[in-house]
Design a protein around this motif. Structure first.
Motif, mmCIF file in Angstrom:
data_model
loop_
_atom_site.group_PDB
_atom_site.id
_atom_site.type_symbol
_atom_site.label_atom_id
_atom_site.label_comp_id
_atom_site.label_asym_id
_atom_site.label_seq_id
_atom_site.Cartn_x
_atom_site.Cartn_y
_atom_site.Cartn_z
ATOM 1 N N SER A 1 0.850 -1.192 0.000
ATOM 2 C CA SER A 1 0.000 0.000 0.000
ATOM 3 C C SER A 1 0.881 1.235 0.000
ATOM 4 O O SER A 1 2.098 1.160 0.164
ATOM 5 C CB SER A 1 -0.925 0.010 1.217
ATOM 6 O OG SER A 1 -0.202 0.313 2.399
ATOM 7 N N TRP A 2 0.265 2.400 -0.158
ATOM 8 C CA TRP A 2 1.023 3.651 -0.198
ATOM 9 C C TRP A 2 1.654 3.973 1.149
ATOM 10 O O TRP A 2 2.578 4.795 1.236
ATOM 11 C CB TRP A 2 0.110 4.798 -0.624
ATOM 12 C CG TRP A 2 -1.019 5.053 0.358
ATOM 13 C CD1 TRP A 2 -2.234 4.443 0.375
ATOM 14 C CD2 TRP A 2 -0.988 5.961 1.452
ATOM 15 N NE1 TRP A 2 -2.983 4.907 1.407
ATOM 16 C CE2 TRP A 2 -2.247 5.862 2.108
ATOM 17 C CE3 TRP A 2 -0.037 6.860 1.966
ATOM 18 C CZ2 TRP A 2 -2.578 6.606 3.217
ATOM 19 C CZ3 TRP A 2 -0.375 7.608 3.076
ATOM 20 C CH2 TRP A 2 -1.626 7.487 3.692
ATOM 21 N N THR A 3 1.176 3.295 2.214
ATOM 22 C CA THR A 3 1.715 3.596 3.542
ATOM 23 C C THR A 3 3.053 2.912 3.793
ATOM 24 O O THR A 3 3.748 3.242 4.748
ATOM 25 C CB THR A 3 0.721 3.161 4.628
ATOM 26 O OG1 THR A 3 0.475 1.753 4.494
ATOM 27 C CG2 THR A 3 -0.590 3.914 4.491
#
Length: 807
Positions: free
Chosen positions: A618-620
């Motif tokens: 994910s972008w995290t």
């Protein structure tokens, strides 16, 4: 199983009330799963009428089309037709506007008003293939001149309509695997509120031997495998299509007609429940049938063209030279009925159900015949069914019966004798049923009452009811016919609550399962049966300790598992093949073992498997791998949740793990590690899998019946101190942890490892551990003097016991 409603009505004279009768069949235990209409011609020729061609002229705009006017009864319409044989004065079938026709593949298309080359066309004059009446498309159908225009074409063609009942037959109801059996049950159900209906079975009184010129001798080598074997020969027959009435009956229940002889054998099997087989008489060498087993490895080619290798226990039908058929399962390629056949040997037999089932499973075959034989057919209908089939073959194929029936039946299969106590009936049903009504129900089920006493009835159970052997079985028969809905319910409901321990296995499993589910794991339930080929993945799981099935469903389900890793890895492989790459699975289950002197044991396990990552990309941030240390933490959290402390570690001894540890708490309670690549390859897995096996039975023994103590959060602050230690590479964190906690039991609350260094600038055979120690005094704030004293004491013990040096 599909049954024809009209066929059932051949046995009992009942009004057409299929909805009512379907509900009754379900109540009787023959669950109706569906109803469907059957028409021997798809669409039932709806919208097709007889037309009279009044005029037929050349189409003004097309050389190959004709312009016709056709009287269809209530009107005369113009139709453009391209058939070369259309002419004025003909009677023809006409599909009117709005009629739905069907292609050969079953695709529907509707007749619409339209223009063809500038001329209006109000319908279609049909060829036989367009109506589903044949395959010819050479021209339109020309009908009898005597027919009146406007007559419904379905009346002319006498369309066969039927209603088909789909029954979900349970394995114990072998008696209902035929129209006769279903009709018998329906008659019994209808007799509850009415007088028993007459039960009409096909007559065989016309059976007679024409000549005795073609006798085939029969020898049964093993009467246990073939308790009864009947046969008769028919000669002078002609192989051709079956009559429409027979083809329609077979089509209604999903059977594709083949030829008159084969269709008769299928017809009688579905009518009476007795499988039959017809052999080409000219293919039987030595004028003899031998029913026997053959040596293991014998080659035999079946009707599907596949060459099969026989097992030594496969029962075969042979002549004096070669095998002809796998008894009760499948025919041979070169012994069946062909277009050139003019004589047959017709077989009707009762084969051992277990033998047929084993043979069918060994060869991966599931035929209509094996379906019936392996569940147990009526041994007393064998000769009757043979006569019935012979009569039908004479009607459809001509010829003559050329020998007496040979019936090899050395030991009659006796009917079952059961004594039914009245008290038992009332006790199990919970309600008293009048004795006369019980007798009436038993009578409709063909169960004879031999004797009546004050205490009960002596009964004779017909041999075809092989599932009725005890009083409880008879009571079940009475109750299903009497009607479960007629049993009154009590106004008082009695219940007892049994005390359970907090340590009850199911409660503890629920606690752990909920914890694992909360951590993102998914529970699986694998089959306890597995393939014996899996035992090759490890030397520690020995074939001599396996519990082998006497009658396995297949080779993949032939033994009971000795480890839960089989099903776990199969689940991993199944999900990986469907692009589920991040898996966290757990399973509670038993393993099964056989030791000396047939001592059978079951052992409880909890297994945990991980592969891939804990989270998706994910972008995290990146994914976190579900590695060995993650799995170790999961296992430790389970043990901590159950209050099992003081666990020590040592290397695992499981040989299907390439690296790992074992947890001990007096006894071994868990093994965990990385599954060997060779083991993963056995299951077509090419990724790393981590596996933990918790010996659940041992864990349950360690649990204590004690309430959890809840303490307040400390009012005084915690203090953390760090030590960087140089230790031997063989020293584990667990050893350092245990030494520290034993040295300071009061103030030391936690020891954590936050850094490990192995590399340059360190002496050979050494590594660096960075440990964090958390100290708390629940009654006061710690002073520097107290803290330093505790840390010196811990440091000294670490140095003395492990040789650790402060960096």
């Amino acid at each position: 199983m599909k049954v024809s409603y009209s066929w059932i009505r051949d046995f009992i004279n009942i009004p057409e009330a299929i909805d009512e009768h379907s509900a009754l069949l379900t109540a009787l235990g023959l669950e109706v799963e569906g109803l469907e209409e059957f028409e021997n011609i798809k669409g039932g020729l709806k919208g097709i009428v007889v037309g009279h061609v009044k005029t037929c002229v050349q189409h003004p705009n097309a050389d190959k089309l004709k312009l016709t006017t056709v009287n269809i009864g209530d009107q005369t319409v113009q139709i453009v037709c391209g058939a070369p044989n259309v002419a004025a004065g003909q009677k023809v079938p006409v599909a009117t506007i709005g009629t739905t026709l069907y292609t050969e593949t079953g695709e529907a298309w509707k007749i619409k008003k339209g223009k063809i080359r500038g001329e209006e066309s109000h319908g279609m004059i049909c060829a036989e293939d367009e109506l589903g009446l044949g395959k010819s498309h050479d021209g339109i159908m020309v009908l009898d001149d005597a027919l009146e225009a406007g007559t419904t074409f379905s009346e002319v063609m006498k369309i066969s309509n039927d209603q088909v009942i789909e029954i979900g037959l349970t394995p114990n109801r072998a008696d209902a695997m035929s129209h006769l059996g279903v009709a018998r049950d329906l008659r019994a159900g209808l007799a509850i509120d009415n007088d028993p209906l007459e039960f009409m079975t096909p007559s065989v009184s016309s059976f007679h031997v024409d000549t005795r010129s073609h006798r085939v001798d029969i020898e049964v080598m093993d009467a246990n495998l073939a308790p009864r074997y009947c046969g008769v020969t028919l000669t002078g027959i002609k192989i051709q299509e079956s009559p429409d009435w027979m083809k329609n009956r077979l089509k209604a229940i999903g059977i594709t007609p083949k030829n008159n002889v084969v269709d008769v054998t299928n017809y009688v099997m579905h009518e009476l429940g007795q499988p039959l087989h017809a052999f080409d008489l000219n293919q039987i060498e030595g004028n003899k049938i031998e029913v026997k087993t053959l040596p293991a490895g014998t080659k035999f080619t079946t009707l599907d063209g596949e060459e099969r290798e026989l097992h030594e226990e496969d029962l075969m039908i042979c002549d004096t030279v070669k095998p002809l058929c796998i008894a009760g399962v499948y025919g041979g390629l070169n012994s069946g009925v062909t277009e050139s056949t003019n004589g047959i040997f017709l077989e009707s037999a009762y084969f051992n159900p277990v033998s047929v089932r084993k043979t069918a499973k060994r060869h991966g075959l599931n035929t209509d015949a094996s379906f019936r034989f392996e569940r147990g057919i009526d041994p007393n209908i064998t000769e009757y069914a043979l006569k019935r089939a012979a009569i039908l073959i004479l009607e459809t194929a001509g010829g003559s019966i050329s020998c007496d029936i040979t019936d090899v039946y050395p030991k009659k299969i006796e009917d079952q004798q059961v004594f039914l106590p009245y008290e038992k009936v009332t006790q199990l049903i919970g309600q008293e049923i009048p004795k006369e009504e019980i007798k009436g129900i038993l009578s409709t089920l063909d169960i004879s009452v031999n004797s009546i006493t004050d205490g009960g009835m002596g009964l004779t159970i017909p041999a075809y009811r092989n599932d009725v052997t005890r009083p409880a079985d008879v009571i079940e028969e009475i109750l299903r016919v009497y009607g479960y809905d007629r049993i009154e319910t009590s106004e008082k409901f009695n219940a007892s609550i049994a005390p359970t321990s907090r340590l009850d296995n199911h409660r503890v499993q629920d606690v752990v399962a909920n914890q694992l589910a909360g951590q993102g794991f998914v529970e699986i339930m694998a089959n306890s049966l597995t393939a014996d080929k899996h035992h090759t993945i490890t030397d520690q799981i020995k074939p001599e300790n396996e519990v082998r099935m006497l009658n396995p469903l297949s080779s993949d389900l032939s033994v009971m598992r000795q480890s839960l890793i089989y099903g776990g890895l199969e689940a991993v492989a199944h999900n990986l093949n469907r692009r589920q790459e991040h898996l966290r699975l757990f399973e509670f289950g038993n393993s099964y073992h056989q030791y000396q002197d047939r001592q059978f044991t079951e052992q409880k396990h909890l297994t945990v498997l991980t592969t891939g990552a804990i989270n998706d990309n994910s972008w995290t941030g990146d994914t976190t791998p579900a590695n060995f240390f993650y799995l170790k933490g999961i296992v430790r959290s389970i043990l901590q949740r159950l209050g099992i402390n003081g666990v020590s570690e040592k290397p695992t001894k499981l040989d299907f793990l390439s690296e790992g540890i074992a947890f001990n708490a007096g006894v071994k309670i868990a093994d965990l590690g990385v599954v060997k690549k060779s083991v993963c390859k056995h299951f077509d897995i090419d990724t790393t899998v981590h596996f933990a096996n918790i010996y659940w039975g041992e864990v349950l023994k360690l649990l204590k019946e004690e309430r959890r103590k809840v303490t307040d959060i400390p009012k005084f602050p915690a203090v953390k101190r760090d030590l960087a230690l140089l230790v031997d590479e063989k020293v584990s964190f667990q050893e350092l942890h245990d030494i520290a906690t034993k040295t300071e039991k009061k103030l030391l609350k936690e020891v954590q490892l936050f850094d490990v260094y192995e590399g340059t600038n360190l002496p050979d055979g050494k590594k660096s551990y960075a440990l964090s120690f958390t100290l708390v005094d629940e009654h006061k704030t710690l002073t520097d003097k107290q803290i330093d004293k505790v840390m010196r004491k811990i440091q000294q013990q670490l140095e003395q016991q492990t040789g650790a040096q402060l960096r």
